[in-house]
Design a protein around this motif. Structure first.
Motif, PDB file in Angstrom:
ATOM      1  N   ILE A 141       0.850  -1.187   0.000  1.00 39.06           N
ATOM      2  CA  ILE A 141       0.000   0.000   0.000  1.00 39.06           C
ATOM      3  C   ILE A 141       0.886   1.237   0.000  1.00 39.06           C
ATOM      4  CG2 ILE A 141      -1.801   1.273   1.241  1.00 39.06           C
ATOM      5  CD1 ILE A 141      -2.243  -1.569   2.706  1.00 39.06           C
ATOM      6  N   ILE A 142       0.562   2.203  -0.859  1.00 36.12           N
ATOM      7  CA  ILE A 142       1.197   3.518  -0.827  1.00 36.12           C
ATOM      8  C   ILE A 142       0.095   4.530  -0.572  1.00 36.12           C
ATOM      9  CG2 ILE A 142       2.611   5.204  -2.054  1.00 36.12           C
ATOM     10  CD1 ILE A 142       3.850   2.952  -3.629  1.00 36.12           C
ATOM     11  N   ASP A 143       0.160   5.188   0.581  1.00 33.95           N
ATOM     12  CA  ASP A 143      -0.892   6.071   1.062  1.00 33.95           C
ATOM     13  C   ASP A 143      -0.392   7.510   1.040  1.00 33.95           C
ATOM     14  OD1 ASP A 143      -3.343   6.795   2.218  1.00 33.95           O
ATOM     15  OD2 ASP A 143      -2.549   6.619   4.252  1.00 33.95           O
ATOM     16  N   PHE A 144      -1.104   8.403   0.328  1.00 30.11           N
ATOM     17  CA  PHE A 144      -0.641   9.775   0.122  1.00 30.11           C
ATOM     18  C   PHE A 144      -1.357  10.751   1.054  1.00 30.11           C
ATOM     19  CE2 PHE A 144       0.241   7.607  -3.888  1.00 30.11           C
ATOM     20  CZ  PHE A 144       1.561   7.970  -4.088  1.00 30.11           C
ATOM     21  N   LYS A 194      -0.140  -4.277  11.649  1.00 34.24           N
ATOM     22  CA  LYS A 194      -0.571  -5.422  12.448  1.00 34.24           C
ATOM     23  C   LYS A 194      -1.060  -6.568  11.566  1.00 34.24           C
ATOM     24  CE  LYS A 194      -1.823  -2.775  16.580  1.00 34.24           C
ATOM     25  NZ  LYS A 194      -2.931  -2.314  17.455  1.00 34.24           N
ATOM     26  N   LEU A 195      -1.556  -6.230  10.377  1.00 37.80           N
ATOM     27  CA  LEU A 195      -2.041  -7.246   9.445  1.00 37.80           C
ATOM     28  C   LEU A 195      -0.925  -7.798   8.564  1.00 37.80           C
ATOM     29  CD1 LEU A 195      -5.371  -5.526   8.290  1.00 37.80           C
ATOM     30  CD2 LEU A 195      -5.153  -7.518   9.799  1.00 37.80           C
ATOM     31  N   GLY A 196       0.286  -7.273   8.725  1.00 33.35           N
ATOM     32  CA  GLY A 196       1.408  -7.737   7.917  1.00 33.35           C
ATOM     33  C   GLY A 196       1.401  -7.195   6.505  1.00 33.35           C
ATOM     34  N   LYS A 197       0.732  -6.044   6.301  1.00 32.85           N
ATOM     35  CA  LYS A 197       0.666  -5.419   4.984  1.00 32.85           C
ATOM     36  C   LYS A 197       1.605  -4.222   4.945  1.00 32.85           C
ATOM     37  CE  LYS A 197      -2.756  -8.038   3.470  1.00 32.85           C
ATOM     38  NZ  LYS A 197      -2.637  -8.938   2.300  1.00 32.85           N
ATOM     39  N   PRO A 198       2.700  -4.284   4.172  1.00 33.71           N
ATOM     40  CA  PRO A 198       3.634  -3.159   4.119  1.00 33.71           C
ATOM     41  C   PRO A 198       2.972  -1.909   3.544  1.00 33.71           C
ATOM     42  CG  PRO A 198       4.146  -4.773   2.420  1.00 33.71           C
ATOM     43  CD  PRO A 198       3.101  -5.396   3.289  1.00 33.71           C
ATOM     44  N   LEU A 199       3.200  -0.769   4.212  1.00 33.45           N
ATOM     45  CA  LEU A 199       2.598   0.492   3.789  1.00 33.45           C
ATOM     46  C   LEU A 199       3.632   1.599   3.836  1.00 33.45           C
ATOM     47  CD1 LEU A 199      -0.870   1.949   4.758  1.00 33.45           C
ATOM     48  CD2 LEU A 199       1.178   3.369   4.974  1.00 33.45           C
ATOM     49  N   LEU A 200       3.797   2.296   2.713  1.00 31.57           N
ATOM     50  CA  LEU A 200       4.609   3.503   2.653  1.00 31.57           C
ATOM     51  C   LEU A 200       3.672   4.698   2.720  1.00 31.57           C
ATOM     52  CD1 LEU A 200       7.195   2.755  -0.190  1.00 31.57           C
ATOM     53  CD2 LEU A 200       7.676   2.923   2.252  1.00 31.57           C
TER      54      LEU A 200
END
Length: 324
Positions: A141-144, A194-200
């Protein structure tokens, strides 16, 4: 990236086969006028299997620069992957976006209610739907985001310290700065962690403002990530960053000693020495002029662009300790 999606993707009640494009609706509630609200989610799938990347923006309704970055990814066709799947959600908090407000109509900050609840507040229901019906399908996930309250952020990535996977991805993204920051309670970033989903998490610019430098940093960084994953089509060029990314371990806000009219005099992202003049605070009557000097040496990663400040207001965010 570990997950390979080579079958039918079922998301938000819609089935999407490899090679298909579809716009699905992330609807939660109507407006108070009973008018339905469509929240488009753009899904592009390649026939070739690969990772699934999610681009999100607009968790805060006033952060339009993030929306512009995801819009450009869609408008330019960058979101059409060479392999795998790309999901774009340009405006998550559509209610705040409509009302030009950071929060939801219930006054809640969406980024403080995750993972949400199917029977809770409006913001909580949106958070729950995102976490349970979209996030499980993605690998990255890339969150802006942008700065709030008139504070302009230099383009930067934020995530918790000691995360090798995100460190490696951050170097690929190539934003000017990485600011290590603790995961905040009930935030989207923390829940994904916590869900193990990498997020930048990308920060750049300020609310109610679109800046070309920030937009280009977000778009170019996204292209570099997609190229790194083998997902960027060859028609798009992915240039290397002009400068190496600066990793910041610690930083500190410098605050106003006086109230008055404020004007910054330092370039965003620049490196300043202790006692350098950063700006000045004046009164409306021409009797007072106070020069704001750097309390320490470091990089300027955020500047308050409000013309009026009060004693104690945050003026400059300056790095104090860099990663060696």
């Amino acid at each position: 990236m570990t997950q390979i999606n080579d079958g039918v993707l079922t998301i938000l009640g819609e089935s999407i086969k490899p090679g298909e494009s579809k716009e699905v609706n992330f609807d939660v509630a109507n407006l108070h006028t009973s008018t339905p609200v469509n929240v488009p989610v753009i899904v592009e799938r390649s026939k070739k299997p690969g990772p699934t990347v999610l681009f999100t923006a607009g968790i805060h309704g006033d952060e339009v620069n993030g929306v512009e970055i995801v819009r450009q990814l869609i408008a330019k066709g960058i979101n059409k992957p060479k392999c795998g799947t790309i999901i774009c959600m340009p405006v998550i908090n559509i209610f705040g976006f409509i009302n030009l407000k950071r929060e939801f109509p219930d006054g809640r900050d969406l980024n403080r209610v995750f993972p949400g609840s199917p029977s809770g507040s409006l913001a909580g229901r949106v958070a729950h739907k995102l976490i349970n019906q979209v996030v499980p399908h993605v690998d990255l996930i890339i969150d802006f985001h942008t700065g709030g309250s008139g504070r302009f952020n230099a383009p930067q990535l934020r995530y918790s310290k000691e995360n090798k996977e995100l460190n490696d991805l951050a170097k690929v993204f190539g934003a000017p700065f990485v600011l290590y920051s603790k995961n905040l309670s009930k935030s989207f970033r923390t829940t994904c962690y916590k869900l193990g989903k990498p997020l930048l998490l990308f920060e750049g610019g300020k609310s109610f403002h679109i800046d070309d430098v920030v937009t280009n940093s977000g778009v170019n960084g996204s292209k570099r990530i997609l190229k790194h994953l083998g997902m960027l089509k060859t028609v798009f060029k992915s240039s290397k960053p002009k400068k190496a990314c600066v990793f910041i371990n610690e930083s500190k806000w410098q605050r106003a000693k006086y109230s008055g009219m404020f004007k910054a005099a330092v370039t965003m992202g620049s490196h300043v020495e202790k006692d350098a003049i950063l700006g000045n605070i004046t009164d409306p009557y021409g009797k007072f002029n106070y020069f704001v000097r750097a309390s320490h040496t470091g990089y300027i990663i955020n500047v308050n662009e409000s013309p009026i400040v009060y004693q104690g207001d945050a003026l400059f965010h300056i790095s104090t300790k860099l990663k060696k």
